[in-house]
Design a protein around this motif. Structure first.
Motif, PDB file in Angstrom:
ATOM      1  N   VAL A   1       0.905  -0.934  -0.037  1.00 14.68           N
ATOM      2  CA  VAL A   1       0.154  -0.095  -0.219  1.00 14.68           C
ATOM      3  C   VAL A   1       0.748   1.291  -0.142  1.00 14.68           C
ATOM      4  CG1 VAL A   1      -1.679   1.359   1.243  1.00 14.68           C
ATOM      5  CG2 VAL A   1      -1.812  -0.744   1.163  1.00 14.68           C
ATOM      6  N   SER A   2       2.066   1.118   0.323  1.00 18.87           N
ATOM      7  CA  SER A   2       2.796   2.514   0.702  1.00 18.87           C
ATOM      8  C   SER A   2       4.230   3.097  -0.648  1.00 18.87           C
ATOM      9  CB  SER A   2       3.939   2.540   2.174  1.00 18.87           C
ATOM     10  OG  SER A   2       4.292   1.503   2.176  1.00 18.87           O
ATOM     11  N   LYS A   3       4.097   1.570  -0.444  1.00 19.23           N
ATOM     12  CA  LYS A   3       5.612   1.725  -1.746  1.00 19.23           C
ATOM     13  C   LYS A   3       4.859   0.700  -3.389  1.00 19.23           C
ATOM     14  CE  LYS A   3       9.459  -0.108   0.956  1.00 19.23           C
ATOM     15  NZ  LYS A   3      10.703  -1.088   0.895  1.00 19.23           N
ATOM     16  N   MET A   4       3.963   0.930  -3.479  1.00 23.29           N
ATOM     17  CA  MET A   4       3.186   0.764  -4.433  1.00 23.29           C
ATOM     18  C   MET A   4       2.429   1.430  -4.810  1.00 23.29           C
ATOM     19  SD  MET A   4       5.116  -2.025  -5.337  1.00 23.29           S
ATOM     20  CE  MET A   4       4.552  -2.200  -7.788  1.00 23.29           C
ATOM     21  N   LYS A   5       1.664   1.771  -3.595  1.00 25.19           N
ATOM     22  CA  LYS A   5       0.629   3.138  -3.514  1.00 25.19           C
ATOM     23  C   LYS A   5      -0.759   2.282  -4.397  1.00 25.19           C
ATOM     24  CE  LYS A   5       3.282   7.049  -4.287  1.00 25.19           C
ATOM     25  NZ  LYS A   5       4.253   8.145  -4.862  1.00 25.19           N
ATOM     26  N   LEU A   6      -0.853   1.417  -3.782  1.00 24.01           N
ATOM     27  CA  LEU A   6      -2.145   0.845  -4.297  1.00 24.01           C
ATOM     28  C   LEU A   6      -3.683   1.364  -3.967  1.00 24.01           C
ATOM     29  CD1 LEU A   6      -1.048  -3.241  -3.802  1.00 24.01           C
ATOM     30  CD2 LEU A   6      -0.649  -1.502  -5.638  1.00 24.01           C
ATOM     31  N   THR A   7      -4.129   1.408  -4.795  1.00 24.91           N
ATOM     32  CA  THR A   7      -5.900   1.274  -4.358  1.00 24.91           C
ATOM     33  C   THR A   7      -6.955   1.142  -4.160  1.00 24.91           C
ATOM     34  OG1 THR A   7      -6.387   2.268  -6.237  1.00 24.91           O
ATOM     35  CG2 THR A   7      -4.858   3.786  -5.674  1.00 24.91           C
ATOM     36  N   ASN A   8      -6.631  -0.215  -4.010  1.00 24.94           N
ATOM     37  CA  ASN A   8      -7.083  -1.170  -3.319  1.00 24.94           C
ATOM     38  C   ASN A   8      -7.745  -1.122  -2.202  1.00 24.94           C
ATOM     39  OD1 ASN A   8      -5.290  -2.639  -5.172  1.00 24.94           O
ATOM     40  ND2 ASN A   8      -5.751  -4.274  -4.900  1.00 24.94           N
ATOM     41  N   PRO A   9      -9.470  -1.456  -1.687  1.00 24.13           N
ATOM     42  CA  PRO A   9      -9.391  -0.768  -0.588  1.00 24.13           C
ATOM     43  C   PRO A   9      -9.681  -1.644   0.375  1.00 24.13           C
ATOM     44  CG  PRO A   9     -11.431  -1.263  -2.350  1.00 24.13           C
ATOM     45  CD  PRO A   9      -9.917  -1.730  -2.769  1.00 24.13           C
ATOM     46  N   LEU A  10      -8.852  -1.065   1.574  1.00 23.42           N
ATOM     47  CA  LEU A  10      -8.749  -1.913   2.598  1.00 23.42           C
ATOM     48  C   LEU A  10     -10.006  -2.905   3.381  1.00 23.42           C
ATOM     49  CD1 LEU A  10      -5.795  -0.366   3.729  1.00 23.42           C
ATOM     50  CD2 LEU A  10      -5.434  -2.130   2.440  1.00 23.42           C
ATOM     51  N   GLN A  11      -9.760  -3.937   3.658  1.00 23.22           N
ATOM     52  CA  GLN A  11     -10.900  -4.918   4.741  1.00 23.22           C
ATOM     53  C   GLN A  11     -10.874  -5.330   5.655  1.00 23.22           C
ATOM     54  OE1 GLN A  11     -13.878  -7.441   1.756  1.00 23.22           O
ATOM     55  NE2 GLN A  11     -12.645  -6.524   0.217  1.00 23.22           N
ATOM     56  N   LYS A  12     -11.417  -5.216   7.043  1.00 23.22           N
ATOM     57  CA  LYS A  12     -10.710  -5.719   7.834  1.00 23.22           C
ATOM     58  C   LYS A  12     -11.159  -7.230   8.216  1.00 23.22           C
ATOM     59  CE  LYS A  12     -12.332  -1.494  10.879  1.00 23.22           C
ATOM     60  NZ  LYS A  12     -13.494  -0.912  11.979  1.00 23.22           N
ATOM     61  N   ASN A  13     -10.178  -8.104   9.238  1.00 26.87           N
ATOM     62  CA  ASN A  13     -10.684  -9.412   9.022  1.00 26.87           C
ATOM     63  C   ASN A  13     -10.976  -9.271  10.512  1.00 26.87           C
ATOM     64  OD1 ASN A  13      -8.699  -8.835  10.944  1.00 26.87           O
ATOM     65  ND2 ASN A  13      -6.800  -9.856  10.260  1.00 26.87           N
ATOM     66  N   ARG A  14     -11.043 -10.411  10.825  1.00 28.75           N
ATOM     67  CA  ARG A  14     -11.811 -11.420  11.791  1.00 28.75           C
ATOM     68  C   ARG A  14     -11.360 -10.069  13.019  1.00 28.75           C
ATOM     69  NH1 ARG A  14     -12.319 -17.685  11.442  1.00 28.75           N
ATOM     70  NH2 ARG A  14     -13.367 -17.534   9.433  1.00 28.75           N
ATOM     71  N   GLN A  15     -10.050 -10.160  13.259  1.00 28.78           N
ATOM     72  CA  GLN A  15      -9.252  -9.695  14.813  1.00 28.78           C
ATOM     73  C   GLN A  15     -10.047  -7.565  13.894  1.00 28.78           C
ATOM     74  OE1 GLN A  15      -7.415 -11.846  12.817  1.00 28.78           O
ATOM     75  NE2 GLN A  15      -8.460 -13.675  14.106  1.00 28.78           N
ATOM     76  N   GLY A  16     -10.609  -7.365  13.183  1.00 29.68           N
ATOM     77  CA  GLY A  16     -10.728  -5.958  13.004  1.00 29.68           C
ATOM     78  C   GLY A  16      -9.149  -5.004  12.368  1.00 29.68           C
ATOM     79  N   GLU A  17      -8.735  -5.737  11.813  1.00 24.77           N
ATOM     80  CA  GLU A  17      -7.206  -5.452  11.545  1.00 24.77           C
ATOM     81  C   GLU A  17      -7.503  -5.018   9.826  1.00 24.77           C
ATOM     82  OE1 GLU A  17      -4.085  -7.483  14.243  1.00 24.77           O
ATOM     83  OE2 GLU A  17      -4.359  -8.733  11.655  1.00 24.77           O
ATOM     84  N   GLU A  18      -7.474  -3.880   9.714  1.00 23.87           N
ATOM     85  CA  GLU A  18      -7.488  -3.210   8.272  1.00 23.87           C
ATOM     86  C   GLU A  18      -6.578  -4.245   6.938  1.00 23.87           C
ATOM     87  OE1 GLU A  18      -7.860   0.476   7.735  1.00 23.87           O
ATOM     88  OE2 GLU A  18     -10.150   0.640   8.011  1.00 23.87           O
ATOM     89  N   ARG A  19      -7.223  -4.702   6.093  1.00 24.03           N
ATOM     90  CA  ARG A  19      -5.500  -5.686   5.204  1.00 24.03           C
ATOM     91  C   ARG A  19      -5.699  -5.413   3.617  1.00 24.03           C
ATOM     92  NH1 ARG A  19      -3.431  -9.726   8.595  1.00 24.03           N
ATOM     93  NH2 ARG A  19      -2.565  -8.313  10.912  1.00 24.03           N
ATOM     94  N   LEU A  20      -4.720  -5.983   3.094  1.00 20.75           N
ATOM     95  CA  LEU A  20      -5.641  -5.330   1.874  1.00 20.75           C
ATOM     96  C   LEU A  20      -5.527  -7.529   1.568  1.00 20.75           C
ATOM     97  CD1 LEU A  20      -4.210  -4.218  -1.080  1.00 20.75           C
ATOM     98  CD2 LEU A  20      -2.206  -5.170  -1.037  1.00 20.75           C
TER      99      LEU A  20
END
Length: 212
Positions: free
Chosen positions: A151-170
């Motif tokens: 997300v930072s180096k490649m500057k991806l625009t994919n929306p992050l989604q929350k996993n079961r732990q509530g963490e935002e992941r690609l």
């Protein structure tokens, strides 16, 4: 009695259809994906063209034999190698009556860049929200480290989604190749959680030759 039996049969068939087409949960990691299998129908799910138009993947595939491959994005060197290899055999696939379609998390603009840079002669579709890969059972949460790097180096625009732990992941698709017949049924599939390993193009040709 016969009427009740018919209603129960129809209801069961409808439930089976819905269960097949329902989006599968996003896997916690690549090794835990549960992909669409041989004999199953292509899901009715929306994808996006390079022009930004929404299309139903089921309608795109039905009526024509199709090679459908999932790749992570044009930023992935292994995916770029695969796209180049598929370009080399695209004319042979076309000669066998197949259309070749690639799906990734790239936005339409990213697809346009890949087509231009690599002079691709086949179709690319965007699954930027991962709905298609999820319906195929290929979607998984990338690790926190991978998410931060891309997300930072490649500057991806994919929306992050929350996993079961509530963490935002690609969310990414496990690389996969599907061979569909003209009825939209899976006749061959290759799914490998290891993104560094892709299906050999000669093996894909052999699998395609067996589809009538």
């Amino acid at each position: 009695m016969k009427c009740i039996y018919k209603l129960l049969t129809a209801g069961l068939a409808l439930l089976l259809t819905l269960s097949v087409q329902a989006a599968k949960p996003i896997a916690e990691e690549a090794a835990m994906v549960s992909p669409l299998l041989n004999g199953q129908q292509v899901p009715s799910v929306m994808a996006t063209t390079v022009a930004g138009k929404q299309v139903n993947l089921q309608q795109v595939l039905t009526g024509k034999k199709t090679i459908l491959f999932f790749y992570r994005g044009g930023w992935c060197p292994f995916c770029n190698t695969q796209m180049g290899q598929l370009k080399q055999i695209s004319s042979r696939l076309n000669g066998m009556g197949f259309q070749l379609i690639g799906i990734s998390t790239d936005a339409p603009e990213g697809l346009q860049a890949s087509i231009k840079e690599r002079d691709l002669d086949y179709t690319l579709l965007s699954d930027f929200n991962s709905k298609v890969s999820q319906s195929f059972g290929l979607a998984f949460f990338a690790s926190q480290k991978t998410t931060e790097r891309y997300v930072s180096k490649m500057k991806l625009t994919n929306p992050l989604q929350k996993n079961r732990q509530g963490e935002e992941r690609l969310v990414l698709p496990a690389p996969a190749v599907y061979v569909f017949d003209a009825k939209g049924l899976v006749q061959f599939n290759y799914v490998n959680p290891n993104f560094r390993v892709r299906l050999d193009e000669e093996l894909l040709l052999k699998a395609a030759e067996l589809v009538k």
